[in-house]
Design a protein around this motif. Structure first.
Motif, PDB file in Angstrom:
ATOM      1  N   PHE A   1       8.445 -24.737  13.459  1.00  0.00           N
ATOM      2  CA  PHE A   1       9.548 -25.577  12.968  1.00  0.00           C
ATOM      3  C   PHE A   1       9.214 -27.042  13.265  1.00  0.00           C
ATOM      4  N   ARG A   2       9.383 -27.904  12.273  1.00  0.00           N
ATOM      5  CA  ARG A   2       8.937 -29.293  12.400  1.00  0.00           C
ATOM      6  C   ARG A   2       9.982 -30.182  13.069  1.00  0.00           C
ATOM      7  N   VAL A   3       9.513 -30.993  13.995  1.00  0.00           N
ATOM      8  CA  VAL A   3      10.336 -32.017  14.652  1.00  0.00           C
ATOM      9  C   VAL A   3       9.676 -33.360  14.362  1.00  0.00           C
ATOM     10  N   ILE A   4      10.316 -34.169  13.531  1.00  0.00           N
ATOM     11  CA  ILE A   4       9.768 -35.461  13.111  1.00  0.00           C
ATOM     12  C   ILE A   4      10.423 -36.557  13.929  1.00  0.00           C
ATOM     13  N   ARG A   5       9.609 -37.468  14.473  1.00  0.00           N
ATOM     14  CA  ARG A   5      10.131 -38.530  15.342  1.00  0.00           C
ATOM     15  C   ARG A   5       9.962 -39.898  14.704  1.00  0.00           C
ATOM     16  N   PHE A   6      10.863 -40.803  15.092  1.00  0.00           N
ATOM     17  CA  PHE A   6      10.565 -42.232  14.929  1.00  0.00           C
ATOM     18  C   PHE A   6      10.580 -42.823  16.329  1.00  0.00           C
TER      19      PHE A   6
END
Length: 555
Positions: A142-147
């Motif tokens: 499952f993808r966790v995208i950060r800024f």
């Protein structure tokens, strides 16, 4: 016997596993999940994402069951925000699975968008901890995208599928302004509303109206409004053309008729709420770790609702203060490196050319960050003014750093840096609250540092009421009990303050109420009550103001 060197396994450097990216081709099929901010901010963010062509949904507010799930599948010793957030994610994904969606479809068609950072605390590892908890719960991949919060204007995109544009960027900027302003107005008004529940109903209408604007509005291009010969002349300079388009869209988003009209409708609705400012309410300022002081969930023991139920007026800190801190701190960090190049190397004594280049680079960066601070504060004031000028403006970072400096080095990094100390001193010395409540996760290293410093602050300001409170996800009853004890002192301080105001003005509270009943503008929430120096409470300031009106000293 020592083993031969050839038999010793060579150590390898750990590398973060490569995660499947979010691509532009997936934009119409992948749903972005967001959470972790206030309810209003999250609603506005969803509207901006949807307006940019993304599918977006909100994570439900995490509860105690989410916390226990996070502890079950996550690493030991994590911050409570990591447990609550990972648990809320697992809860949501399990709900999708219970509805008939396969785990593969969930992993392919959903991702979580969150903030990232680094520094001397566990926040830098949150994204990795989310992935581990999800993997242990059966949602591996499952993808966790950060800024990156620390990257600021030098942000690097981890997700090409995110549709970054001028409209998207300006929409997100308006999210920060609108969420902070409406939250501030809500807490300032709800404590004094005459009709219970009216503030929430009005704010829900405002949020719905503003979400429609954020979702639907697209700023027109300036090129269509220009004469043909001007537009054709700009074709030779792509930089000037893009700069002009960007500046025009910025102006239309923030000062355009469409935005001002929706703010005017919100202002009219809000000003129709009836308030009674003669109610005795101690003002409690909320500071502390970013997530703990922001969330409206079990993550901070539902502290805002609890305080209001106990008869207090709550003032949570604006997210904009953190944005201003990041800009100010980045600017402050430039000064120790002044005269050096990008590799922190100082040129030779007679290398004037390199010295000049280094100074020019320093001045450019300093000016850019200072301009960003000023612009953000200025635009925030404009939004506040359009909503009736009743919300609080951002406090100067220079002032906060100066106040904290005798106790906490402003250049020290980690957590909120000098903010906790500076804000505590600022709100106390300017008599803007009766009590400061600092919320932070258990064992939060930067906050633990500031708590140690706060003991020195309290020893200097003897009448200060400051309560640090760790939100561990457990021990809610004990936490509420501690708050009640400190709140009792704050109520006493507010009561004495009101009695002194009545004694100094020679009025009775019934006379003040009767005068307010005869003058409907005094019952409007956007009516400005002057702040008398040394007086923190709304009721006491109201007494001083109305007594002046009764005596004819103010128009």
């Amino acid at each position: 016997m020592e083993p031969e060197l050839s038999s010793i396994k060579k150590a390898t450097q750990y590398r973060r596993p490569v995660e499947r990216p979010f691509t532009a081709e997936e934009r119409n099929n992948v749903t972005i999940l967001i959470g972790g901010l206030t309810n209003k901010h999250e609603e506005f963010i969803r509207a901006v994402f949807q307006g940019s062509g993304h599918r977006c949904e909100l994570l439900p507010a995490p509860d105690q069951a989410a916390f226990l799930l996070g502890k079950e599948f996550g690493n030991n010793g994590q911050c409570s925000p990591a447990y609550f957030t990972s648990g809320a994610l697992i809860q949501y994904l399990r709900t999708l699975e219970a509805g008939g969606m396969s785990r593969k479809d969930i992993i392919d068609n959903y991702l979580y968008f969150t903030a990232g950072s680094c520094g001397p605390c566990r926040f830098g590892a949150y994204a990795a901890e989310y992935r581990l908890a999800l993997q242990n719960a059966g949602f591996d991949g499952f993808r966790v995208i950060r800024f990156q919060m620390d990257d600021g204007i030098w942000q690097k995109s981890e997700a090409p599928g995110l549709n970054y544009s001028v409209d998207f960027g300006m929409g997100m900027l308006k999210v920060l302004f609108l969420g902070d302003a409406l939250n501030d107005l809500t807490h300032n008004i709800r404590a004094y509303e005459v009709n219970p529940g009216e503030t929430n109903r009005v704010m829900d209408l405002c949020v719905r109206d503003l979400c429609d604007h954020l979702r639907d509005y697209k700023a027109p291009s300036v090129m269509a409004k220009m004469p043909g010969w001007v537009a054709s002349s700009l074709e030779t300079s792509e930089f000037l053309r893009q700069l002009l388009i960007c500046l025009y869209k910025m102006r239309q988003h923030l000062r355009g008729k469409e935005f001002q009209d929706v703010l005017a409708r919100c202002r009219k609705r809000i000003d129709g709420i009836a308030v009674d400012r003669t109610r005795l309410k101690p003002v409690v300022k909320i500071i502390g770790e970013f997530w703990a002081q922001t969330t409206e969930s079990s993550g901070n023991y539902q502290m805002f609702d609890f305080l209001e139920h106990e008869g207090a007026q709550v003032q949570p800190e604006a997210i904009g203060t953190w944005i201003a801190y990041l800009l100010a701190h980045a600017r402050m960090q430039l000064y120790p490196q002044r005269g050096m190049d990008s590799k922190c190397t100082e040129p030779g004594r007679w290398n004037w050319r390199q010295r000049f280049r280094n100074e020019l680079g320093f001045q450019k960066k300093r000016a850019l960050l200072a301009f960003g601070e000023h612009l953000y504060s200025h635009l925030y004031k404009q939004v506040i003014r359009s909503l009736g000028s009743a919300a609080h403006a951002l406090v100067s970072q220079e002032k906060l750093a100066h106040l904290a400096d005798p106790f906490y080095q402003p250049l020290a990094r980690g957590g909120e840096g000098y903010l906790e100390v500076g804000k505590n001193i600022y709100y106390h010395t300017n008599k803007l609250c009766h009590m400061v409540l600092s919320l932070k996760p258990f064992g939060c290293l930067p906050s633990s540092q500031s708590d140690g410093v706060q003991s020195a602050v309290i020893s200097k300001f003897r009448d200060m009421i400051y309560l640090p409170l760790e939100t561990s996800g457990e021990g809610e009853v004990q936490a509420h009990s501690r708050v009640q004890m400190a709140l009792g002192e704050a109520k006493t301080k507010a009561r004495v303050e009101l009695q002194q105001a009545l004694a100094q003005t020679g009025t009775r509270i019934d006379d003040i109420r009767a005068f307010a009943e005869q003058h409907s503008e005094l019952r409007r929430p956007l009516y400005r009550i002057p702040h008398k120096p040394g007086v923190a409470g709304v009721a006491a300031n109201f007494v001083f103001h109305v007594s002046d009106l009764m005596a004819g000293r103010q128009a």
